[in-house]
Design a protein around this motif. Structure first.
Motif, mmCIF file in Angstrom:
data_model
loop_
_atom_site.group_PDB
_atom_site.id
_atom_site.type_symbol
_atom_site.label_atom_id
_atom_site.label_comp_id
_atom_site.label_asym_id
_atom_site.label_seq_id
_atom_site.Cartn_x
_atom_site.Cartn_y
_atom_site.Cartn_z
ATOM 1 N N GLN A 122 50.052 -6.045 43.985
ATOM 2 C CA GLN A 122 49.668 -7.115 43.055
ATOM 3 C C GLN A 122 50.736 -8.195 42.990
ATOM 4 O OE1 GLN A 122 48.985 -4.663 39.570
ATOM 5 N NE2 GLN A 122 46.779 -4.943 39.742
ATOM 6 N N SER A 150 43.393 -20.366 36.884
ATOM 7 C CA SER A 150 42.942 -19.045 37.310
ATOM 8 C C SER A 150 44.113 -18.113 37.572
ATOM 9 C CB SER A 150 42.075 -19.178 38.572
ATOM 10 O OG SER A 150 41.711 -17.906 39.060
ATOM 11 N N SER A 159 47.197 -18.446 36.462
ATOM 12 C CA SER A 159 47.936 -18.234 35.220
ATOM 13 C C SER A 159 47.269 -17.166 34.367
ATOM 14 C CB SER A 159 48.023 -19.552 34.445
ATOM 15 O OG SER A 159 48.752 -19.382 33.251
ATOM 16 N N THR A 160 45.936 -17.220 34.289
ATOM 17 C CA THR A 160 45.190 -16.218 33.527
ATOM 18 C C THR A 160 45.350 -14.835 34.134
ATOM 19 O OG1 THR A 160 43.547 -17.864 32.835
ATOM 20 C CG2 THR A 160 42.901 -15.536 32.728
ATOM 21 N N GLU A 161 45.270 -14.765 35.455
ATOM 22 C CA GLU A 161 45.411 -13.474 36.127
ATOM 23 C C GLU A 161 46.812 -12.906 35.915
ATOM 24 O OE1 GLU A 161 44.965 -11.449 40.564
ATOM 25 O OE2 GLU A 161 44.219 -13.481 40.196
ATOM 26 N N GLY A 185 48.805 -13.507 33.414
ATOM 27 C CA GLY A 185 48.895 -13.057 32.031
ATOM 28 C C GLY A 185 48.281 -11.686 31.840
ATOM 29 N N GLY A 186 47.138 -11.455 32.489
ATOM 30 C CA GLY A 186 46.490 -10.152 32.397
ATOM 31 C C GLY A 186 47.322 -9.041 33.007
ATOM 32 N N LEU A 187 47.961 -9.330 34.145
ATOM 33 C CA LEU A 187 48.793 -8.320 34.796
ATOM 34 C C LEU A 187 50.028 -8.000 33.960
ATOM 35 C CD1 LEU A 187 48.572 -9.512 38.513
ATOM 36 C CD2 LEU A 187 47.527 -7.487 37.508
ATOM 37 N N GLU A 245 50.218 -8.192 30.692
ATOM 38 C CA GLU A 245 49.751 -7.393 29.555
ATOM 39 C C GLU A 245 49.488 -5.954 29.970
ATOM 40 O OE1 GLU A 245 46.394 -9.127 27.685
ATOM 41 O OE2 GLU A 245 47.417 -10.992 27.134
ATOM 42 N N ALA A 246 49.066 -5.775 31.223
ATOM 43 C CA ALA A 246 48.767 -4.431 31.723
ATOM 44 C C ALA A 246 50.021 -3.698 32.170
ATOM 45 C CB ALA A 246 47.766 -4.523 32.873
ATOM 46 N N LYS A 286 56.024 -15.784 36.818
ATOM 47 C CA LYS A 286 55.630 -16.827 35.872
ATOM 48 C C LYS A 286 56.462 -18.090 36.077
ATOM 49 C CE LYS A 286 55.118 -17.686 30.892
ATOM 50 N NZ LYS A 286 55.313 -17.108 29.538
#
Length: 264
Positions: free
Chosen positions: A195, A226, A228-230, A232-234, A236-237, A249
């Protein structure tokens, strides 16, 4: 990944950001979670793999053909995307062959070399996968993604982090890389490494190379949003660790600023 070819302005922004975070300095020997649960093999075996890896790296670096990153990324884009799809679908052997085919035509293709390490680890190729990982250290000694891959492969081959750290330093010296490398980056799993590297590559291909792809302002903004959102999700995970995610980032924001998508 700061050694790779980009515009001089972008290189300056990224380097400044990474040094500000302290991510380009050589640190102590604290490996990630991968270096647990086994008795480390003798360092003499790692020495043999290192020598073979340096020779492999030299062969690829000196092979005839175009080695300009932007050119080979463009020429191999479809093949690389197809190889990545095979990897994502867990078709490890097919992905390995696909990455190897790209390297046969473009020996210094960064993405194919980097992801070949991971597909070979997935195939449980042990020392062979580690040789590929260390060849990448020779070819791309300033790349954090490459150093993370080397950790994954070395842990899979059951060597110690301390021996790997020494080995990577020796390889970067052999490659005449005159900067310190960060050997303190931590890796939690093979999925984390993929990832991490995948996002690096997509930031580069979707954004950093966007002018060559002819993207307009709206497409640039959508691509940035897109990614940036992905990211952010990674984060958080719990992808890899907070420091590695923060580095991604910073790079994404630096590219966004350089392209005018994000305010300076």
């Amino acid at each position: 990944m700061t050694t790779r070819t980009r515009s001089f302005a972008l290189v300056a922004i990224v380097l400044a950001a990474l040094f500000a975070l302290g991510l380009c300095a050589c640190g102590g020997s604290s490996g990630g979670d991968a270096f647990t649960g086994y008795t480390a093999r003798d360092a003499s075996s790692l020495e043999q793999i290192k020598d073979a890896a340096i020779e492999l790296g030299k062969q690829r670096k000196e092979a005839p053909g175009d080695h300009e990153e932007s050119t080979i990324n463009s020429l191999a884009r479809e093949a690389f995307d197809a190889a990545n799809e095979l990897y994502k679908n867990e078709k490890w052997a097919e992905a390995t062959k696909a990455y190897e085919a790209i390297i046969a035509d473009y020996p210094t293709h960064f993405g194919a070399n980097v992801n070949l390490t991971l597909s070979m680890v997935q195939e449980e190729k042990g020392d062979e996968a580690l040789k590929q990982a260390l060849a990448c250290v020779y070819l791309f000694p300033g790349s954090d993604g490459v150093l993370l891959n080397a950790q994954v492969a070395a842990a899979d081959a059951q060597f110690s982090f301390e021996d790997l750290e020494t080995t990577m330093s020796e390889i970067t010296w052999e490659a005449e890389y005159d900067k310190d490398i960060d050997t303190t980056l931590k890796i939690g799993s093979l999925k984390d490494a993929y990832q991490y590297n995948s996002l690096w590559m997509r930031i580069e291909t979707d954004l950093a190379d966007s002018t060559r792809a002819g993207m307009n302002d709206v497409e640039l903004h959508n691509a940035y949003s897109s990614l940036s959102t992905e990211l952010g999700g990674l984060l958080e995970a719990g992808m890899a660790n907070a420091e590695d995610g923060e580095q991604l980032k910073v790079y994404l924001e630096a590219v966004g600023q350089q392209l005018g998508v994000l305010a300076q």
